[in-house]
Design a protein around this motif. Structure first.
Motif, PDB file in Angstrom:
ATOM      1  N   LEU A  35       5.179  -6.143   3.130  1.00 10.86           N
ATOM      2  CA  LEU A  35       4.011  -6.595   2.361  1.00 10.86           C
ATOM      3  C   LEU A  35       3.827  -5.766   1.093  1.00 10.86           C
ATOM      4  CD1 LEU A  35       1.329  -7.373   5.105  1.00 10.86           C
ATOM      5  CD2 LEU A  35       2.677  -8.984   3.747  1.00 10.86           C
ATOM      6  N   VAL A  36       3.984  -4.456   1.206  1.00 10.18           N
ATOM      7  CA  VAL A  36       3.841  -3.584   0.037  1.00 10.18           C
ATOM      8  C   VAL A  36       4.898  -3.927  -1.008  1.00 10.18           C
ATOM      9  CG1 VAL A  36       4.117  -1.187  -0.759  1.00 10.18           C
ATOM     10  CG2 VAL A  36       2.702  -1.699   1.235  1.00 10.18           C
ATOM     11  N   LEU A  37       6.138  -4.099  -0.580  1.00  9.83           N
ATOM     12  CA  LEU A  37       7.210  -4.437  -1.524  1.00  9.83           C
ATOM     13  C   LEU A  37       6.992  -5.806  -2.146  1.00  9.83           C
ATOM     14  CD1 LEU A  37      10.285  -3.020   0.399  1.00  9.83           C
ATOM     15  CD2 LEU A  37       9.174  -2.074  -1.628  1.00  9.83           C
ATOM     16  N   ALA A  38       6.453  -6.759  -1.379  1.00  5.68           N
ATOM     17  CA  ALA A  38       6.160  -8.084  -1.932  1.00  5.68           C
ATOM     18  C   ALA A  38       5.067  -7.997  -2.992  1.00  5.68           C
ATOM     19  CB  ALA A  38       5.741  -9.037  -0.822  1.00  5.68           C
ATOM     20  N   LEU A  39       4.112  -7.100  -2.789  1.00  9.17           N
ATOM     21  CA  LEU A  39       3.022  -6.945  -3.761  1.00  9.17           C
ATOM     22  C   LEU A  39       3.486  -6.273  -5.051  1.00  9.17           C
ATOM     23  CD1 LEU A  39       0.047  -5.948  -1.427  1.00  9.17           C
ATOM     24  CD2 LEU A  39       0.362  -8.101  -2.670  1.00  9.17           C
TER      25      LEU A  39
END
Length: 157
Positions: A35-39
């Motif tokens: 999720l962090v990398l997608a953001l």
């Protein structure tokens, strides 16, 4: 590949920081890392396309499992019924895969599916020779093999 390495690193960091070294916690860390990398993907050019890989992988696994079950049922039905309906033959399938890894991946997927077997690749690596157990509908077989190759190559691009 950079995104996967960062995701793994964030997952392990989550496990270490929480102090819970269970598999469930590692999966939670990998999920939160994803999720962090997608953001942050739009701000970091090295992560381009990383967030789209997991949904593509899940769709491919679902597609391949469906194809695997259908091929198993077709071969099983032919084995169980007294008159055999198989019409074996060899076809030459033009490849869209270009690298050796992509060609090997597609050839192995075809060989894993019951009723088909990858035999050889042409010297110029543009044609894959396939033995098919059911060659009664060759256009349909070619269409399904091309669809398998297209979806497999989507994983890498």
């Amino acid at each position: 590949m950079i995104g996967a390495a960062w995701n793994l690193l964030l997952g392990f960091a989550w496990v270490v920081l929480t102090g819970d070294f269970s598999g469930r916690n590692l999966l939670a860390g990998l999920f939160f890392g994803y999720l962090v990398l997608a953001l942050i993907q739009p701000q970091v050019p090295a992560l381009a396309g990383h967030a789209q890989r997991l949904p593509r992988l899940i769709r491919f696994v679902g597609f391949f499992l469906k194809e695997l079950v259908m091929a198993n049922l077709k071969v099983s039905y032919d084995i169980v019924t007294p008159p055999w309906y198989m019409k074996p033959g060899v076809i030459a399938m033009p490849l869209k895969a270009s690298t050796e890894f992509e060609i090997a991946f597609v050839a192995n997927l075809i060989s894993l599916t019951p009723g088909t077997l990858s035999l050889d690749v042409s010297d110029d690596r543009r044609v894959l020779y396939i033995h098919a157990m059911f060659l009664d509908d060759e256009p349909e077989l070619r269409r399904s093999l091309a669809e398998l190759e297209r979806r497999a190559l989507e994983l890498f691009h």
